[in-house]
Design a protein around this motif. Structure first.
Motif, PDB file in Angstrom:
ATOM      1  N   GLN A 172      -6.587  11.637   5.496  1.00 11.77           N
ATOM      2  CA  GLN A 172      -5.766  10.299   6.368  1.00 11.77           C
ATOM      3  C   GLN A 172      -6.629  10.102   6.709  1.00 11.77           C
ATOM      4  OE1 GLN A 172      -2.747  12.544   9.224  1.00 11.77           O
ATOM      5  NE2 GLN A 172      -1.509  12.251   7.126  1.00 11.77           N
ATOM      6  N   GLN A 214       5.235   5.472   6.451  1.00 10.84           N
ATOM      7  CA  GLN A 214       5.308   6.461   6.616  1.00 10.84           C
ATOM      8  C   GLN A 214       4.917   7.915   8.189  1.00 10.84           C
ATOM      9  OE1 GLN A 214       2.940   5.655   3.750  1.00 10.84           O
ATOM     10  NE2 GLN A 214       3.766   4.190   3.129  1.00 10.84           N
ATOM     11  N   MET A 229       1.097  -0.664  -0.265  1.00  9.22           N
ATOM     12  CA  MET A 229      -0.309   0.005   0.120  1.00  9.22           C
ATOM     13  C   MET A 229       1.474   1.466  -0.006  1.00  9.22           C
ATOM     14  SD  MET A 229      -3.272   0.462   1.966  1.00  9.22           S
ATOM     15  CE  MET A 229      -2.256   1.112   3.263  1.00  9.22           C
ATOM     16  N   THR A 230       0.678   2.098  -1.006  1.00 14.60           N
ATOM     17  CA  THR A 230       1.319   3.455  -0.676  1.00 14.60           C
ATOM     18  C   THR A 230       0.545   4.563   0.065  1.00 14.60           C
ATOM     19  OG1 THR A 230       0.463   4.027  -2.706  1.00 14.60           O
ATOM     20  CG2 THR A 230       2.324   2.634  -3.088  1.00 14.60           C
ATOM     21  N   LEU A 231      -0.475   4.324   0.928  1.00 16.46           N
ATOM     22  CA  LEU A 231      -1.341   5.823   0.972  1.00 16.46           C
ATOM     23  C   LEU A 231      -0.123   6.144   2.762  1.00 16.46           C
ATOM     24  CD1 LEU A 231      -4.829   4.667  -0.461  1.00 16.46           C
ATOM     25  CD2 LEU A 231      -2.669   6.384  -1.083  1.00 16.46           C
ATOM     26  N   VAL A 232      -0.787   7.228   2.597  1.00 15.30           N
ATOM     27  CA  VAL A 232      -0.328   7.291   4.336  1.00 15.30           C
ATOM     28  C   VAL A 232      -0.671   7.007   5.352  1.00 15.30           C
ATOM     29  CG1 VAL A 232      -0.028   9.777   3.861  1.00 15.30           C
ATOM     30  CG2 VAL A 232      -2.595   9.316   4.655  1.00 15.30           C
ATOM     31  N   LEU A 271       0.960  16.250  -3.048  1.00 14.48           N
ATOM     32  CA  LEU A 271       0.269  16.128  -1.289  1.00 14.48           C
ATOM     33  C   LEU A 271       1.934  15.963  -0.469  1.00 14.48           C
ATOM     34  CD1 LEU A 271      -2.453  13.498  -3.074  1.00 14.48           C
ATOM     35  CD2 LEU A 271      -2.182  16.107  -2.356  1.00 14.48           C
ATOM     36  N   THR A 317       9.606  14.855   3.807  1.00 10.62           N
ATOM     37  CA  THR A 317      10.937  14.319   4.449  1.00 10.62           C
ATOM     38  C   THR A 317      11.903  15.128   3.057  1.00 10.62           C
ATOM     39  OG1 THR A 317      10.544  11.973   3.928  1.00 10.62           O
ATOM     40  CG2 THR A 317       9.828  12.488   5.930  1.00 10.62           C
ATOM     41  N   ARG A 370       4.861  18.475  13.185  1.00  6.26           N
ATOM     42  CA  ARG A 370       5.402  18.196  12.009  1.00  6.26           C
ATOM     43  C   ARG A 370       6.111  19.452  11.219  1.00  6.26           C
ATOM     44  NH1 ARG A 370       1.565  13.309   9.077  1.00  6.26           N
ATOM     45  NH2 ARG A 370       0.301  14.496  10.715  1.00  6.26           N
ATOM     46  N   ALA A 380      -6.242  12.451  -2.383  1.00  5.78           N
ATOM     47  CA  ALA A 380      -6.083  13.768  -2.690  1.00  5.78           C
ATOM     48  C   ALA A 380      -6.860  14.559  -2.336  1.00  5.78           C
ATOM     49  CB  ALA A 380      -5.570  13.866  -3.902  1.00  5.78           C
ATOM     50  N   ARG A 438      -0.334  -2.765  -9.107  1.00  6.11           N
ATOM     51  CA  ARG A 438       0.280  -1.600  -7.685  1.00  6.11           C
ATOM     52  C   ARG A 438       1.424  -2.333  -8.530  1.00  6.11           C
ATOM     53  NH1 ARG A 438      -2.112  -1.348  -1.915  1.00  6.11           N
ATOM     54  NH2 ARG A 438      -3.793  -0.177  -2.906  1.00  6.11           N
ATOM     55  N   PRO A 465       7.924   9.814  10.304  1.00  8.28           N
ATOM     56  CA  PRO A 465       8.540  11.000   9.377  1.00  8.28           C
ATOM     57  C   PRO A 465      10.032  10.724  10.158  1.00  8.28           C
ATOM     58  CG  PRO A 465       6.767  12.488  10.338  1.00  8.28           C
ATOM     59  CD  PRO A 465       6.749  11.155  11.093  1.00  8.28           C
ATOM     60  N   THR A 466      11.291  10.937   8.506  1.00  7.69           N
ATOM     61  CA  THR A 466      12.441  10.242   9.518  1.00  7.69           C
ATOM     62  C   THR A 466      12.828  11.868   9.696  1.00  7.69           C
ATOM     63  OG1 THR A 466      13.038  11.497   7.578  1.00  7.69           O
ATOM     64  CG2 THR A 466      12.839   9.590   7.535  1.00  7.69           C
ATOM     65  N   GLY A 524      -6.468  15.892   1.165  1.00  8.85           N
ATOM     66  CA  GLY A 524      -5.095  16.100   1.322  1.00  8.85           C
ATOM     67  C   GLY A 524      -4.900  17.386   1.012  1.00  8.85           C
ATOM     68  N   ASN A 525      -5.005  18.070  -0.357  1.00  9.86           N
ATOM     69  CA  ASN A 525      -4.328  19.259  -0.392  1.00  9.86           C
ATOM     70  C   ASN A 525      -5.363  19.156  -1.232  1.00  9.86           C
ATOM     71  OD1 ASN A 525      -3.684  21.484  -1.807  1.00  9.86           O
ATOM     72  ND2 ASN A 525      -1.761  20.828  -1.519  1.00  9.86           N
ATOM     73  N   ARG A 582       8.391   5.236  -1.827  1.00  8.96           N
ATOM     74  CA  ARG A 582       7.721   5.058  -0.152  1.00  8.96           C
ATOM     75  C   ARG A 582       7.886   5.821   1.204  1.00  8.96           C
ATOM     76  NH1 ARG A 582       5.400   1.465  -1.268  1.00  8.96           N
ATOM     77  NH2 ARG A 582       4.936  -0.488  -2.765  1.00  8.96           N
ATOM     78  N   GLN A 604       0.621  24.102  -4.041  1.00 10.15           N
ATOM     79  CA  GLN A 604      -0.331  23.243  -5.237  1.00 10.15           C
ATOM     80  C   GLN A 604      -0.146  22.809  -6.180  1.00 10.15           C
ATOM     81  OE1 GLN A 604       0.416  26.850  -7.512  1.00 10.15           O
ATOM     82  NE2 GLN A 604      -1.256  28.134  -6.837  1.00 10.15           N
ATOM     83  N   GLY A 605       0.839  21.785  -6.178  1.00 13.13           N
ATOM     84  CA  GLY A 605       1.698  20.815  -6.332  1.00 13.13           C
ATOM     85  C   GLY A 605       1.822  19.065  -6.043  1.00 13.13           C
ATOM     86  N   THR A 639       3.131   9.572  -0.137  1.00 11.59           N
ATOM     87  CA  THR A 639       4.704   8.926  -0.408  1.00 11.59           C
ATOM     88  C   THR A 639       4.851   9.470  -1.739  1.00 11.59           C
ATOM     89  OG1 THR A 639       3.308   7.637  -1.875  1.00 11.59           O
ATOM     90  CG2 THR A 639       4.249   6.977   1.105  1.00 11.59           C
ATOM     91  N   ALA A 641      -4.210  20.588  -4.711  1.00 15.68           N
ATOM     92  CA  ALA A 641      -2.873  19.749  -5.619  1.00 15.68           C
ATOM     93  C   ALA A 641      -3.654  18.888  -6.556  1.00 15.68           C
ATOM     94  CB  ALA A 641      -2.122  18.988  -4.805  1.00 15.68           C
ATOM     95  N   ASP A 652       1.832  14.435   2.981  1.00 20.22           N
ATOM     96  CA  ASP A 652       2.237  13.681   3.673  1.00 20.22           C
ATOM     97  C   ASP A 652       2.014  12.281   2.946  1.00 20.22           C
ATOM     98  OD1 ASP A 652       2.248  15.454   6.266  1.00 20.22           O
ATOM     99  OD2 ASP A 652       0.055  15.519   5.889  1.00 20.22           O
TER     100      ASP A 652
END
Lengths: 328, 508
Positions: free
Chosen positions: A276, A9, A1-4, B350, B402, A328, A205, B375, A12-13, A208-209, B397, B347-348, B354, A212, B352
């Motif tokens: 999220q 994820q 899965m690639t979502l938040v 998201l 970050t 954050r 999306a 996937r 955060p680092t 989230g923004n 990922r 604008q570009g 990946t 964007a 949070d």
């Protein structure tokens, strides 16, 4: 899965900022820990708790809120909010009950669901094209819908004796109620839509923004309106489900339900700010609140404390969300 | 309120530094602002003039160097602290409470009161006194929202005086005013000066600057060019001082586009009320078209209009010979137009989500079958394009937030290159990006053009436009005022056209 929603994820680092990591971790796994803790606690303290009869009962009792909350999760993630699901729930039940005699049971139930979908579509249009704040839009529509429900029932409790009307709410398969299956199906479908499809990506999306998302070629208004429609549809399904179980339609059936739904979603860890969240979280959130309810019953604690405990849990969930964002 | 220490120097900056997200905005700048003078800060977009003004007003804190006010070293961490020393800022975006009256705004936070009860009569008297001090007045009971911008600025000035400000930083105060209003404001500034107020005047309107300034400081790329009396300066001498260093070798060699290459983007008569009008141009396959101009000249607005982000009032957009009706970004994406917006954060991307999730967002159809995301295909396509733009695939990922500015910008490129567009519009493609990533992005833009794409580059960094573009259009006040190609494609001509001094206009 690639979502938040992936744990890897959400942390955060942020080397050198351990507090952030800790807070995020609590926010991420809090619902799992809380759910397991309550489950284990009740298993030890109550003889009855860990019986299939009790557990199935908990599932069935939470089906209505669960169905609406699964749809509501998508709505919240897309940046929406729906205060009208309680009233819609009541309207759908009332419409189904009212139509049972003239239309027959199956069609009456469908018409009830359609009423819910119609309210959801209306909310979607108001909150997107109409540019009305979602809280205000759905609060207003909930008042209107409650009024319409009163007109439908003429202020009375409608008892239904049409044969077959109670099949949906009372029926069972392999000892498990239809309601429970329906809830499971809703959870799986909503979860799959969110995680496996392009639609799900657009929902994330849009919340989230939105700017964007729009500049990525996503029709944010359309996506959001669809989640309102889904929320209305779910309220409709839950409404006819409960009306069928008790064979009655009642204009004030869903009072306070919107709050239970939002509480369950938020307790699960889905953000009220959009962008999220996850359906599995909502499932655990609904079950956690249902277990607490069940526990107070089984342990015969004064239900007054239940309110206080639930309020505190919800507060903790929202506070965790706010704090983990701020840092954050 | 502290009394000013004696001495003619009101503010002295010694070797101040400021960096934003790793990019130097000010480097080792020394400036002396004399008391009761108008001191202008000029420079190109991004030269650091606003940053210096904000630093003095406490909006930003310096990363290094010394700032002295009234002879004492200070370290402001907020505008509130600067205000204690009598310093305030009139920002480009005004900060008035629109729904309340003028007088309430003027005294907001410094009301005359007894306990919690307002003393209205005293405030009236004080308002009259302030108006006298300022040499102008505004209807005290008018709702701020109903005022014209020029009057709102006057309210801001009254507010500054009500707080006993002795130094006012004005950041592009005349930018949005009519000529007449601007003249009035300049008169007010002179008047304030004669009453002992120091004014720091940040502006790119050189005529205005020359009309009122006692001293002028010229900045370029965050560094001081010169600082001294305005006497002897002219528009030309200032423009020359603002010009960048000789064309940088950091730009890759451009391959000229074939003169007979097919036109991939053609726009005719684009108009959006209040933003731009009469915009027509063509971009050929393989060509990089630059659009230059001052901030607010309408460059970004034109890009957004073509992309469907803002509704156009008129105009025709033709992509690869097909007229397209573009009403929303989705239509533009389908027509083969991609746009990297000005602000990647707002604008570009998201932030949070990946890197992977961002890269495929605009082209979900490419990585799914019947709306179900594949996937494996998603990962493969995303990693391919990330490799192409130079983002470490190990970062696929992690959340975009970050990443460094450079990697974020490259991610934005990857997002729009997942499926090759016919036209790529890049608005400020290297804003907030480190030098190494800049070069990668330049190489990328050139190679995309060489592969046959039509590229439009909008940038406030003139060098960038000149270094990349085969042809440059200059915009001013919502119109294209000149076109530069071949020998007219040089900094002087473009800058003159952008600043509207007469020599430049002839360049078209």
């Amino acid at each position: 899965m690639t979502l938040v929603t992936e744990p890897e994820q959400a942390v955060p680092t942020a080397a050198g900022r351990p507090r952030v990591v800790r807070l995020s971790a609590v926010r991420e796994y809090g619902i799992v820990v809380a759910f397991l803790a309550v489950f284990v606690f009740l298993s030890i303290r109550s003889e009855v708790f860990l019986t299939s009869g009790n557990l199935l009962n908990v599932l069935e009792q939470s089906a209505a809120v669960g169905i609406i909350a699964c749809a509501g999760t998508l709505l919240l993630i897309s940046g929406g909010f729906d205060l009208s699901v309680g009233a819609t729930f009541a309207l759908s039940g009332a419409v189904a009950a009212k139509m049972a005699e003239p239309l027959g049971a199956p069609l009456a139930l469908l018409v009830g669901i359609a009423a819910g979908l119609a309210v959801g579509l209306l909310n979607g249009v108001l909150a997107t094209v109409g540019r009305i704040n979602p809280l205000v839009a759905t609060l207003s529509s909930s008042i209107v819908v409650a009024g319409v429900a009163l007109i439908v029932t003429e202020g009375f409790l409608i008892s239904v004796d049409t044969p077959g009307f109670d099949r949906l709410g009372q029926g069972e398969l392999f000892g498990i109620s239809y309601a429970t299956y329906l809830w499971g199906a809703f959870a799986v479908l909503c979860g799959a839509a969110l995680n496996l499809t392009t639609y799900g990506r657009r929902v994330f999306a849009a919340g989230g923004n939105p700017e964007a998302a729009r500049l990525s070629g996503i029709r944010v208004d359309l996506v959001r309106a669809s989640t309102y429609a889904l929320s209305g549809l779910a309220a409709g399904v839950a409404g006819v489900l409960v009306a069928s179980r008790v064979s009655t339609g009642q204009a004030d059936a869903g009072t306070g339900m919107e709050m239970q739904v939002i509480a369950a979603i938020v307790v699960g860890g889905t953000s009220i700010w959009g962008g999220q969240g996850a359906v599995w979280r909502t499932v655990l959130g609904v079950l956690l609140l249902a277990l607490i309810d069940n526990g107070f019953n089984l342990l015969q604690v004064d239900p007054i404390y239940q309110q206080i405990l639930q309020g505190a849990i919800i507060l903790a969930a929202v506070a965790l969300d706010a704090w983990s964002r701020q840092r954050r | 309120m502290r009394e000013p220490a004696g001495g003619a120097d009101h503010v002295v900056a010694r070797s101040v530094h400021k960096r934003f997200a790793g990019v130097a905005a000010l480097r080792a700048v020394d400036v002396v602002v004399r008391r009761a003078t108008i001191h202008a800060l000029v420079g190109e977009n991004g030269a650091g003039k606003s940053t210096l003004g904000r630093l003095i007003a406490g909006v930003h804190a310096a990363d290094g160097g010394v700032l002295e006010v009234d002879g004492r070293p200070v370290r402001y961490s907020s505008p509130r602290e600067a205000l204690v020393d009598g310093i305030t800022i009139l920002a480009q975006e005004l900060t008035l409470v629109e729904q309340r009256s003028v007088i309430e705004n003027v005294f907001l936070g410094v009301e005359e009161r007894t306990g919690a009860v307002l003393r209205r009569r005293e405030m009236r008297a004080r308002y009259r006194q302030l108006s006298e001090e300022a040499g102008f007045t505004v209807d005290a009971d008018a709702e701020v929202a109903t005022l014209r911008l020029a009057d709102k600025q006057k309210v801001e000035i009254l507010r500054a005086l009500a707080r006993r400000a002795r130094l006012i930083v004005m950041d592009e105060p005349t930018a949005a005013l009519t000529t007449e209003e601007a003249q009035q404001l300049l008169a007010i500034m002179r008047d304030l000066r004669s009453r002992g107020t120091t004014i720091i005047f940040v502006s790119h309107f050189l005529e205005d600057v020359l009309a009122v300034a006692d001293d002028i400081t010229v900045l370029r790329d965050g560094a001081l060019v010169r600082s001294g009396p305005a006497t002897g300066e002219t528009v030309d001498s200032l423009v020359t001082a603002m010009l960048g260093r000789p064309t940088d070798t950091a730009f890759p060699r451009k391959q000229p586009a074939a003169a007979d290459a097919p036109v991939r983007l053609s726009v005719q008569g684009l108009r959006r009320a209040g933003s731009f009008s009469d915009i027509s141009f063509e971009v050929r396959s393989g060509e990089i078209l630059g659009i230059a101009g001052l901030v607010g000249a309408g460059r970004t607005e034109v890009a957004r209009g073509i992309f469907g982000a803002d509704r156009l009032d008129a105009g025709r957009i033709v992509v690869d010979g097909v007229a397209r009706r573009i009403r929303r970004p989705r239509d533009a994406v389908r027509a083969g137009i991609a746009m990297l917006p000005e602000s990647r954060k707002d604008q570009g991307l998201l932030m949070d989500t990946t890197v992977l999730g961002n890269v495929t967002l605009a082209h979900l159809g490419e990585v799914s079958n019947r709306s179900i995301i594949d996937r494996r295909r998603e990962r493969r396509r995303a990693l391919d394009v990330l490799t192409e733009v130079g983002v470490d695939t190990a970062k696929a990922r992690v959340a975009v937030t970050t990443l460094s500015g450079g990697n974020q910008q490259k991610t934005l490129f990857a997002k729009w290159l997942l499926k090759r567009p016919a036209v790529l519009i890049a608005d400020e493609p290297t804003r907030g990006v480190d030098v190494g990533s800049k070069r990668v992005i330049y190489d990328l833009l050139l190679s995309l053009a060489a592969d046959g794409m039509s590229v439009v580059v909008i940038s406030s960094e003139l060098e960038e436009v000149l270094g990349l573009a085969h042809r440059v259009l200059v915009m001013r006040e919502g119109r294209i005022v000149s076109e530069h190609v071949g020998s007219s494609l040089n900094q002087e001509a473009v800058l003159h056209a952008a600043f509207a001094s007469t020599e430049g206009a002839a360049a078209s």
